[in-house]
Design an enzyme around this catalytic site. Structure first.
Site, PDB file in Angstrom:
ATOM      1  N   ILE A  89       0.846  -1.189   0.000  1.00  0.00           N
ATOM      2  CA  ILE A  89       0.000   0.000   0.000  1.00  0.00           C
ATOM      3  C   ILE A  89       0.883   1.241   0.000  1.00  0.00           C
ATOM      4  O   ILE A  89       2.095   1.169   0.252  1.00  0.00           O
ATOM      5  CB  ILE A  89      -0.941   0.033   1.224  1.00  0.00           C
ATOM      6  N   CYS A  90       0.276   2.362  -0.278  1.00  0.00           N
ATOM      7  CA  CYS A  90       0.993   3.636  -0.214  1.00  0.00           C
ATOM      8  C   CYS A  90       1.295   3.939   1.250  1.00  0.00           C
ATOM      9  O   CYS A  90       0.406   3.915   2.095  1.00  0.00           O
ATOM     10  CB  CYS A  90       0.162   4.747  -0.850  1.00  0.00           C
ATOM     11  N   ALA A  91       2.552   4.231   1.562  1.00  0.00           N
ATOM     12  CA  ALA A  91       2.962   4.460   2.940  1.00  0.00           C
ATOM     13  C   ALA A  91       2.471   5.788   3.490  1.00  0.00           C
ATOM     14  O   ALA A  91       2.641   6.062   4.673  1.00  0.00           O
ATOM     15  CB  ALA A  91       4.487   4.396   3.045  1.00  0.00           C
TER      16      ALA A  91
ATOM     17  N   TYR B 201      -2.049   4.842   3.141  1.00  0.00           N
ATOM     18  CA  TYR B 201      -2.437   3.476   3.511  1.00  0.00           C
ATOM     19  C   TYR B 201      -3.536   2.918   2.604  1.00  0.00           C
ATOM     20  O   TYR B 201      -4.364   2.122   3.048  1.00  0.00           O
ATOM     21  CB  TYR B 201      -2.895   3.396   4.969  1.00  0.00           C
ATOM     22  N   GLN B 202      -3.577   3.351   1.353  1.00  0.00           N
ATOM     23  CA  GLN B 202      -4.541   2.849   0.385  1.00  0.00           C
ATOM     24  C   GLN B 202      -3.818   2.027  -0.677  1.00  0.00           C
ATOM     25  O   GLN B 202      -2.609   2.195  -0.911  1.00  0.00           O
ATOM     26  CB  GLN B 202      -5.309   4.011  -0.280  1.00  0.00           C
TER      27      GLN B 202
END
Length: 653
Positions: free
Chosen positions: A536-538, A541-542
């Protein structure tokens, strides 16, 4: 103990109010004009004119006594009021005794009291009154020697002993002289008390100044005298007396339009001296503080008092009123002109309070829109307050246009209310966008750009208004009346509300432009890379359906990384520098398959590295919000109420 401390605080304020009232009366009483009127009317034959200089000396002595009463310690002030109360009680006893002797002389009856019911009733009433006076004097002076206050009982004792009425008159005079001698003896025995108090106070003040300095002394006196509360109570008493005087001299109740005029003229009557003007300033500050506190309580409940903002203490509104009043010469005007000018100044103060309410509500409304809080009551309170701030400033602008002729100055004044409504409209629009994004369960494309455009629009309008004010002020200075204060205010306004505002907006634009260029210079991740990365994108969180790859090999959403770059130019995970398009041409993007040694190195980092990354990502998630809130706070500090300077450019307004 809490009740005792509260009572001492009330006494500390209430006992000092008469001293400021005395200063107010002395300031309003012009001794020279008074004696000039006497001279013109009596042609120097009036004996009062011979004591002109004595009255002037007493006038200045009254000022000194008022200041002494104002600065006395609470214990000595209470004791002084007890002495004054005792003197008043003794005077009341003298009045009772004199009235009794007169009533006995009018009746002419000199026989026994029990044979004449009316004489017995008069005697009983006078005796009870004298006993009450003696008892109260003994309690106030805290002494058991009640005979010291019993001289006025001598006429009653003489009447009881059937002394002739003519002799009772002389006994009454003797009782009055004896009481006067007692008072003189008491004053003579305490003659050095004021000198000793002044000497002790001077010694303590000198020690404080020597050790801590003048600033510490001023702050200590400010806190001990509670000057803001003291002046507020003084002004409220003055205003209540003014209202009571008006209604006591009128038979019919005023109409609704007359009530507004009565309110303004009463305020104008209660700010004709520097003391009453300071009282009005502190009263407005406390009213503004109460309104802002009520606003925070309405939005957040009791949690609002846990994190109190020192910027919203009502000081801005009070200082605004004071500066405008001094600059326009408010206290030197006639009552009607003063009421007219006060209506405009109070309009500006109310507009300032509404602006402060918006500064309180704006972050709360946006936080509710961005959060997942589904409490309808919280959303209703936030939206209802925003709707009030949207409608009421526009209504104020409409009403003042109905009362006054529209000109350039009036347009500048009402522009503050119009800008407040525009800012609220922008806040509501952003709130609606956040709520739509929450209902869709997916991020809206280019949401950050839309928010930036909404914020930039009303900030551009604020900048244009500030620029118009400076331009008009410069034209008035060049082609009209030039003053040093007016020119100084123009320069300060031009620097804080025009130059710094333009610099802030330009820096924000450059940051966004550089962030866009950096994002465009980074390679986009392919579908195979996203599948192999499987993370996920850090920042948000998506899941990542599209991403950019940093030179250090980390994957992020392009929009999320752009928000991070508004704050700093490093990678959110490893803090490596992110180079722009000017990096060397041979710098290749991250390969489709990461090297084995890099995978091994990342595996060795373990859970500690992931926790560190999650913490950094949490900071990055709110980076844009931090930038926006900091930028808005700096905006408010630079020139949140820039149109208030319009009065400074036209002293004859």
């Amino acid at each position: 103990m809490a009740v005792k401390a509260r009572m001492e605080a009330v006494l500390n304020v209430g006992l000092r109010v008469p001293s400021i009232m005395l200063l107010e009366v002395l300031y309003r009483w012009d001794v020279s004009s008074f004696f000039q009127k006497i001279q013109r009317s009596s042609l120097n034959n009036n004996p009062l004119f011979q004591y002109k200089y004595l009255a002037l000396y007493l006038h200045y002595v009254g000022y000194i006594l008022s200041l002494v009463l104002l600065t006395l310690p609470r214990q000595h002030l209470v004791r002084l009021y007890l002495y004054v109360l005792t003197a008043l009680l003794l005077f009341a006893g003298h009045q009772l005794s004199r009235d009794y002797v007169r009533s006995e002389l009018d009746s002419g009856y000199e026989g026994p009291l029990y044979l004449e019911p009316l004489s017995m009733n008069r005697f009983t009433t006078a005796l009870l009154g004298q006993l009450v006076v003696c008892t109260l004097c003994s309690c106030v002076m805290q002494t058991k020697q009640i005979w010291l206050f019993s001289a006025h009982l001598l006429p009653l004792v003489a009447r009881l002993c059937l002394v002739p009425l003519e002799t009772i008159v002389f006994i009454n005079r003797f009782a009055m002289i004896f009481t006067g001698l007692e008072v003189l003896y008491f004053l003579a025995s305490n003659l050095l008390v004021p000198y000793n108090l002044a000497k002790t106070a001077y010694r303590e003040l000198a020690q404080v100044v020597e050790v801590y300095g003048l600033l510490a002394l001023a702050m200590s006196l400010w806190n001990q005298l509670v000057l803001p509360v003291l002046f507020m109570c003084f002004w409220l008493v003055l205003f209540a007396l003014q209202i009571y005087t008006y209604f006591s001299t009128r038979d019919q109740p005023p109409s609704r339009e007359r009530l507004l005029f009565l309110f303004l003229t009463s305020i104008a009557e209660c700010c004709c001296t520097p003391y009453s003007l300071l009282g009005l300033v502190f009263t407005v500050s406390f009213v503004a503080l109460g309104v802002l506190t009520l606003c925070k309580f309405y939005l957040q409940g009791y949690r609002a008092f846990m994190n109190d903002n020192t910027m919203h203490r009502g000081m801005t509104e009070g200082i605004t009123l004071l500066i405008l009043s001094v600059q326009t010469g408010l206290i030197e005007l006639q009552v009607i002109h003063r009421a007219f000018l006060l209506s405009i100044i109070l309009f500006i103060v109310v507009a300032s309070i509404l602006q402060s309410m918006l500064e309180i509500a704006d972050p709360i409304v946006l936080a509710l829109g961005a959060s997942r809080d589904k409490s309808l009551w919280k959303h209703f309170r936030a939206v209802s307050l925003c709707l009030f701030l949207l409608v009421f400033p526009a209504y104020m602008a409409y009403m003042i246009c109905q009362f006054f002729h529209m000109d350039f100055w009036l347009l500048i004044i009402i522009s503050s209310s119009i800008l407040t409504s525009l800012q609220v409209l922008g806040t509501l629009l952003i709130y609606v966008l956040f709520m739509v994004e929450e209902l869709r369960k997916a991020p809206v494309e280019n949401m950050d750009e839309v928010i930036y455009c909404v914020n930039g629009t009303y900030r551009l309008l604020e900048f244009l208004v500030a620029l118009c004010v400076v331009a008009y002020g410069v034209s008035e200075t060049l082609f009209g009346e030039w003053t040093v204060m007016g020119s100084t205010i123009i320069l300060a306004h031009a620097y804080y509300n025009v130059w710094l505002r333009a610099q802030l907006g330009w820096q924000s634009f450059l940051l966004r432009r550089d962030a866009v260029h950096k994002i465009q210079s980074l390679p986009m991740a392919s579908a195979l890379q996203l599948q192999q990365h499987n993370d996920i994108c850090a920042i948000c969180y998506q899941d990542m359906k599209s991403a950019v790859i940093t030179p250090c090999g980390h994957f992020f959403h392009a929009a999320c990384l752009k928000k991070w770059l508004y704050v700093q130019e490093t990678c959110p995970l490893c803090h490596g520098q992110l180079k722009s398009q000017s990096q060397p041409a041979n710098a290749a993007p991250a390969p489709d398959n990461p090297p084995a040694n890099q995978n091994a190195l990342e595996a060795e980092r373990g859970e500690a590295q992931r926790e560190f990354a999650m913490e950094e990502a949490t900071q990055a998630e709110h980076a844009s919000d931090v930038e926006s809130s900091a930028e808005a706070e700096l905006e408010g500090q630079l020139g949140e109420k820039q149109v208030f300077f319009c009065f400074f450019f036209n002293p004859s307004f």
